[in-house]
Scaffold this motif. Sequence first.
Motif, PDB file in Angstrom:
ATOM      1  N   LEU A 140     -26.690 -26.524  19.971  1.00 47.31           N
ATOM      2  CA  LEU A 140     -26.662 -25.221  19.284  1.00 47.31           C
ATOM      3  C   LEU A 140     -27.676 -24.244  19.848  1.00 47.31           C
ATOM      4  O   LEU A 140     -27.319 -23.112  20.174  1.00 47.31           O
ATOM      5  CB  LEU A 140     -26.894 -25.400  17.779  1.00 47.31           C
ATOM      6  CG  LEU A 140     -26.967 -24.072  17.030  1.00 47.31           C
ATOM      7  CD1 LEU A 140     -25.892 -24.004  15.975  1.00 47.31           C
ATOM      8  CD2 LEU A 140     -28.324 -23.877  16.417  1.00 47.31           C
ATOM      9  N   GLN A 156     -26.708 -23.073  23.353  1.00 48.39           N
ATOM     10  CA  GLN A 156     -25.491 -22.266  23.310  1.00 48.39           C
ATOM     11  C   GLN A 156     -25.744 -20.903  22.664  1.00 48.39           C
ATOM     12  O   GLN A 156     -25.192 -19.898  23.107  1.00 48.39           O
ATOM     13  CB  GLN A 156     -24.384 -23.011  22.560  1.00 48.39           C
ATOM     14  CG  GLN A 156     -23.883 -24.245  23.274  1.00 48.39           C
ATOM     15  CD  GLN A 156     -23.133 -23.885  24.542  1.00 48.39           C
ATOM     16  OE1 GLN A 156     -22.284 -22.996  24.552  1.00 48.39           O
ATOM     17  NE2 GLN A 156     -23.448 -24.566  25.623  1.00 48.39           N
ATOM     18  N   ALA A 157     -26.570 -20.872  21.629  1.00 49.79           N
ATOM     19  CA  ALA A 157     -26.898 -19.597  20.976  1.00 49.79           C
ATOM     20  C   ALA A 157     -27.665 -18.690  21.941  1.00 49.79           C
ATOM     21  O   ALA A 157     -27.402 -17.489  22.015  1.00 49.79           O
ATOM     22  CB  ALA A 157     -27.698 -19.838  19.705  1.00 49.79           C
ATOM     23  N   ILE A 204     -21.105 -20.629  17.118  1.00 44.60           N
ATOM     24  CA  ILE A 204     -22.473 -21.085  16.853  1.00 44.60           C
ATOM     25  C   ILE A 204     -22.585 -21.583  15.410  1.00 44.60           C
ATOM     26  O   ILE A 204     -23.214 -22.605  15.143  1.00 44.60           O
ATOM     27  CB  ILE A 204     -23.492 -19.953  17.148  1.00 44.60           C
ATOM     28  CG1 ILE A 204     -23.477 -19.580  18.635  1.00 44.60           C
ATOM     29  CG2 ILE A 204     -24.882 -20.315  16.660  1.00 44.60           C
ATOM     30  CD1 ILE A 204     -23.710 -20.709  19.608  1.00 44.60           C
TER      31      ILE A 204
END
Length: 166
Positions: free
Chosen positions: A68, A71-72, A57
């Motif tokens: 981001l 995905q985080a 990340i």
Amino acid sequence: MVAVGALVPITHSHAAYQGENAFAAFFNGRYGDAARMFQQQSEMPDAQVAYADLWRIMAMGYAKDPALQMQARQAQAKLTPATWPYPIFDIFMGKLSPQALQMKAVGNDQLCEAIFYGAEADLIEGQVEDAKPLLRNALSICPKTFIELGAAELELKRLHEAHVGS
């Protein structure tokens, strides 16, 4: 490469030295490669998935990867809210400040991590002067066995070199 090599967990050192490792790519500014390698690390047996995800990340943050946030959230969803390092992901999603993250830390080990990852979030956002004291603080409190200690040293060195070079 020797200093970066110190960041590779011993269990993965053989594989890491067969080619460039994710930490070397990260600290050499090759964030896309680092994100890909950290993703691969998180899929290895016995991987510390949460930390491989955190580094992935961060690499995505430096690379300004538009995925981001998603995905985080996905990485954080692998953890339960009451466990550490769950709140660290919040800092990279803009939900917590570095100071608020430190308040969630219990004990020196978590405080070390909160300070270091808070500094990284500041660096990703371009807030270098805010990050420097956090990195120096990480140097003073992180256990010698923590990857965050060596990473804080490398970040301070990188910032110093960037300052001298400008």
